[in-house]
Design a protein around this motif. Structure first.
Motif, PDB file in Angstrom:
ATOM      1  N   TYR A 260       0.837  -1.214   0.000  1.00 21.36           N
ATOM      2  CA  TYR A 260       0.000   0.000   0.000  1.00 21.36           C
ATOM      3  C   TYR A 260       0.865   1.254   0.000  1.00 21.36           C
ATOM      4  O   TYR A 260       0.617   2.196  -0.770  1.00 21.36           O
ATOM      5  CB  TYR A 260      -0.916  -0.008   1.215  1.00 21.36           C
ATOM      6  N   ASP A 261       1.884   1.270   0.851  1.00 15.64           N
ATOM      7  CA  ASP A 261       2.734   2.462   0.942  1.00 15.64           C
ATOM      8  C   ASP A 261       3.561   2.674  -0.321  1.00 15.64           C
ATOM      9  O   ASP A 261       3.864   3.815  -0.673  1.00 15.64           O
ATOM     10  CB  ASP A 261       3.665   2.350   2.158  1.00 15.64           C
ATOM     11  N   ARG A 291      -5.729  -8.396   3.862  1.00 17.05           N
ATOM     12  CA  ARG A 291      -4.647  -7.619   4.471  1.00 17.05           C
ATOM     13  C   ARG A 291      -4.207  -6.443   3.611  1.00 17.05           C
ATOM     14  O   ARG A 291      -4.200  -5.293   4.067  1.00 17.05           O
ATOM     15  CB  ARG A 291      -3.442  -8.536   4.750  1.00 17.05           C
ATOM     16  N   ALA A 292      -3.827  -6.696   2.384  1.00 15.79           N
ATOM     17  CA  ALA A 292      -3.268  -5.619   1.568  1.00 15.79           C
ATOM     18  C   ALA A 292      -4.308  -4.577   1.183  1.00 15.79           C
ATOM     19  O   ALA A 292      -3.986  -3.389   1.028  1.00 15.79           O
ATOM     20  CB  ALA A 292      -2.622  -6.205   0.314  1.00 15.79           C
ATOM     21  N   LEU A 293      -5.571  -4.986   1.016  1.00 12.90           N
ATOM     22  CA  LEU A 293      -6.615  -4.045   0.606  1.00 12.90           C
ATOM     23  C   LEU A 293      -7.330  -3.381   1.776  1.00 12.90           C
ATOM     24  O   LEU A 293      -8.272  -2.621   1.557  1.00 12.90           O
ATOM     25  CB  LEU A 293      -7.649  -4.780  -0.253  1.00 12.90           C
ATOM     26  N   SER A 294      -6.922  -3.658   3.002  1.00 13.33           N
ATOM     27  CA  SER A 294      -7.641  -3.145   4.174  1.00 13.33           C
ATOM     28  C   SER A 294      -7.040  -1.876   4.748  1.00 13.33           C
ATOM     29  O   SER A 294      -7.517  -1.388   5.768  1.00 13.33           O
ATOM     30  CB  SER A 294      -7.674  -4.218   5.268  1.00 13.33           C
ATOM     31  N   TYR A 295      -5.981  -1.326   4.122  1.00 13.62           N
ATOM     32  CA  TYR A 295      -5.323  -0.156   4.693  1.00 13.62           C
ATOM     33  C   TYR A 295      -5.905   1.123   4.108  1.00 13.62           C
ATOM     34  O   TYR A 295      -6.347   1.176   2.953  1.00 13.62           O
ATOM     35  CB  TYR A 295      -3.813  -0.197   4.420  1.00 13.62           C
ATOM     36  N   GLY A 296      -5.887   2.143   4.933  1.00 13.52           N
ATOM     37  CA  GLY A 296      -6.353   3.463   4.520  1.00 13.52           C
ATOM     38  C   GLY A 296      -5.591   4.526   5.269  1.00 13.52           C
ATOM     39  O   GLY A 296      -4.691   4.239   6.063  1.00 13.52           O
ATOM     40  N   VAL A 340       7.464  -1.611   9.748  1.00 13.35           N
ATOM     41  CA  VAL A 340       8.919  -1.721   9.720  1.00 13.35           C
ATOM     42  C   VAL A 340       9.539  -0.650   8.830  1.00 13.35           C
ATOM     43  O   VAL A 340      10.586  -0.073   9.167  1.00 13.35           O
ATOM     44  CB  VAL A 340       9.322  -3.138   9.244  1.00 13.35           C
ATOM     45  N   HIS A 341       8.905  -0.358   7.704  1.00 12.85           N
ATOM     46  CA  HIS A 341       9.498   0.615   6.783  1.00 12.85           C
ATOM     47  C   HIS A 341       9.518   2.025   7.373  1.00 12.85           C
ATOM     48  O   HIS A 341      10.278   2.878   6.891  1.00 12.85           O
ATOM     49  CB  HIS A 341       8.725   0.611   5.459  1.00 12.85           C
ATOM     50  N   GLU A 342       8.726   2.288   8.414  1.00 17.40           N
ATOM     51  CA  GLU A 342       8.743   3.603   9.046  1.00 17.40           C
ATOM     52  C   GLU A 342      10.023   3.846   9.842  1.00 17.40           C
ATOM     53  O   GLU A 342      10.342   4.997  10.156  1.00 17.40           O
ATOM     54  CB  GLU A 342       7.542   3.748   9.982  1.00 17.40           C
TER      55      GLU A 342
END
Length: 576
Positions: A260-261, A291-296, A340-342
């Motif tokens: 997503y990011d 999982r992948a489609l649930s972020y906003g 983690v990427h943050e």
């Protein structure tokens, strides 16, 4: 004498035995066929046994009659039936007792029942044994598996990769970006540890799109070594495709937000559509949808810092136990959202852009500072000494409950607030604090000691299991030291990536993710959480120090009258 008689009889027995053994079984059978009369005759004529001397118990005549071989005796007892015949000198026996056997000569035993001596050699069995030994052994050749062939044929002398031998096998120390990505789908790297490490740290040197494109090419065009049969060629290609599916499954299970990011949702969807149908694809598609489609981009923890007349402190709203539990839930909720990427390249410390690059990490840091300044504000806002001591006691009890619930992030936030200069200078307040609370504060301060590099805290947390909220500052400190103290490349041309550095980062990140799995089972009380979100009023550092000088001027603590008042107040608070 008895000794002489026994010696003479034993000598005759052994001489007869030697004569019998000197004749081989083959000669005896030949002689018996040539002369049938010799069958009924003994090979060596047995001598009549002399009578045993009298022992004083009976007469010589009775003794001689008892042991004379010429005496014919027959028994009708069913348990012992035998007949002694003086005509042919043979013994025909259906049952011979042990007492009778010692008076029978070896030559009287029929040939067919006589045992072969121990020293005799069986030539036929020897020939069979030699034939069995000299027979060539038949070895069954097993087919080598595809995985073992891949491991054996892997090129560890590749100039684009750097390895180091360890007791567990070769360890990747560095390599080019293309080679490190290709190892992700190489079946010769059997261990799953590399996949777990790579998926956690690849954003430091690669992009999500690059990894997806590599997996797409490997799945549809797998590289199979030459020299394999058609069957092994197909098995090798199938093994590579299964490895790609395994990587995608782990990726969506542990780091779904990366797609997503990075804006790679559509690219991932195209890859999934091109995969052959099967149970593995069903699992991956389900993970993609859940999982992948649930972020906003929604965040619900916006805490205004506005002081109004109607605002009431939540410090005494409920019991310390309830407040500590709700703080644990709020703190853990923020900690679980950290990706983690943050944590890459100290993005949380990038100034005004930190909220856009690392939103969840920035909110956790903001929450920590909010709790610290709220505790300090609650103390210096009390005008009377008695109320300041009462607030300090309540804060220490909440901190102790947080330590009991293993919420170390809130614990560090509270203890650090008590080290502010605006709080530590309140001599009258600290002198009026009961000794029980002083010991409580010393114990927690020793655990949160920064001068010892958090060693007491690290020892304690290493022995505990989730649910647990660790102190985020220790992770950020360790990540900063690894990033700053190690170079990104192994060569001057900056082609060989220092993968050992990212392996150390992966260890710290895996430790952080370990505590993001199990939540607290406390009951959520929405009214308390709403009060904590909105009513945690804070003042900045200058305002805290100025207000501290107002409630306790610098000269007030030196007065003897104040010292007497503090002593009486402390005694009255000991029982509370």
């Amino acid at each position: 004498s008895i000794h002489k008689v026994i010696s003479a009889e034993s000598g005759k027995f052994f001489r007869n035995l030697e004569l019998v053994e000197s004749l081989s079984p083959r000669k005896r059978i030949t002689a018996s066929k040539s002369d049938p009369k010799d069958i009924n005759e003994p090979l060596v004529k047995a001598q009549p046994r002399q009578s045993m001397p009298s022992l004083g118990m009976e007469s010589d005549e009775e003794s001689s009659e008892s042991y004379s071989p010429k005496f014919n005796r027959k028994r009708s007892n069913s348990s012992s039936k035998y007949t002694r015949s003086s005509e042919n000198g043979r013994i025909r026996s259906n049952h011979i007792t042990d007492s009778d056997r010692k008076f029978i000569s070896t030559s009287d035993i029929p040939i067919r029942t006589r045992r072969r001596s121990i020293g005799a050699v069986d030539h036929e069995s020897t020939i069979r044994a030699k034939t069995r030994v000299n027979k060539p052994l038949q070895y069954k050749r097993h087919r080598e598996s595809v995985s073992k062939y891949a491991v054996r044929s892997f090129n560890y002398n590749d100039p684009d990769l750097s390895f180091q031998m360890s007791p567990a096998g070769p360890v990747v120390m560095g390599g080019t970006k293309e080679k490190l990505i290709s190892l992700l789908s190489d079946i010769s790297v059997i261990e799953t540890r590399y996949i777990r490490e790579f998926l956690g740290v690849y954003p430091y040197f690669a992009t999500c799109s690059e990894v997806l494109q590599t997996l797409h090419c490997v799945y549809h065009q797998p590289k199979v070594p030459e020299g394999l049969s058609t069957k092994d060629h197909q098995a090798f290609a199938k093994k590579i495709q299964r490895r790609v599916l395994f990587v995608l499954t782990r990726w969506l299970q542990n780091y779904p937000r990366q797609f997503y990011d990075a804006g790679c949702i559509k690219e991932l969807q195209e890859l999934l559509e091109s995969i052959d149908d099967g149970p593995e694809k069903t699992v991956i598609v389900e993970l993609f949808q859940t999982r992948a489609l649930s972020y906003g981009e929604t965040f619900d923890f916006l805490t205004p810092r506005i002081v109004t007349e109607e605002t009431k402190s939540p410090l005494f709203l409920r019991k310390p136990t309830v407040l500590a539990q709700q703080l644990c839930i709020l703190d853990q909720k923020q900690f679980f959202q950290i990706e983690v990427h943050e944590l890459k390249d100290q993005s949380w410390n990038s100034g005004d852009n930190s909220f856009g690059v690392a939103p969840n990490t920035t909110r956790c840091i903001e929450y920590f500072n909010r709790v610290s300044y709220w505790c300090a504000t609650e103390i210096v806002s009390q005008k009377s000494l008695k109320m300041r001591v009462k607030v300090l006691k309540r804060i220490l009890v909440i901190a102790q409950k947080c330590m009991e619930y293993k919420n170390y992030n809130t614990l560090f936030a509270i203890i650090s607030s008590l080290s502010f200069s605006s709080i530590s200078r309140l001599k009258m307040t600290w002198r009026a604090l009961p000794s029980k609370y002083e010991d409580m504060y010393k114990e927690m301060k020793e655990l949160c000691c920064v001068e010892k590099h958090y060693l007491p805290y690290k020892k304690l947390i290493s022995t505990q299991t989730p649910p647990l909220v660790p102190y985020l500052g220790v992770f950020l400190r360790d990540l900063t030291f690894i990033e700053v103290g190690n170079s990104n490349h192994l060569d001057e041309d900056k082609k060989m990536i220092n993968y050992d550095k990212y392996r150390m980062l992966a260890v710290v990140l895996a430790d952080l993710r370990k505590y993001q799995q199990i939540p607290y089972d406390f009951e959520v009380q929405h009214d308390v959480q709403t009060s904590l979100r909105i009513s945690m009023l804070t003042l900045d550092e200058d305002q805290l120090f100025n207000l501290s000088r107002i409630v306790e001027p610098p000269t007030i603590a030196r007065s003897k009258r104040n010292s007497t008042f503090i002593t009486r107040l402390k005694r009255s608070l000991e029982g509370e």
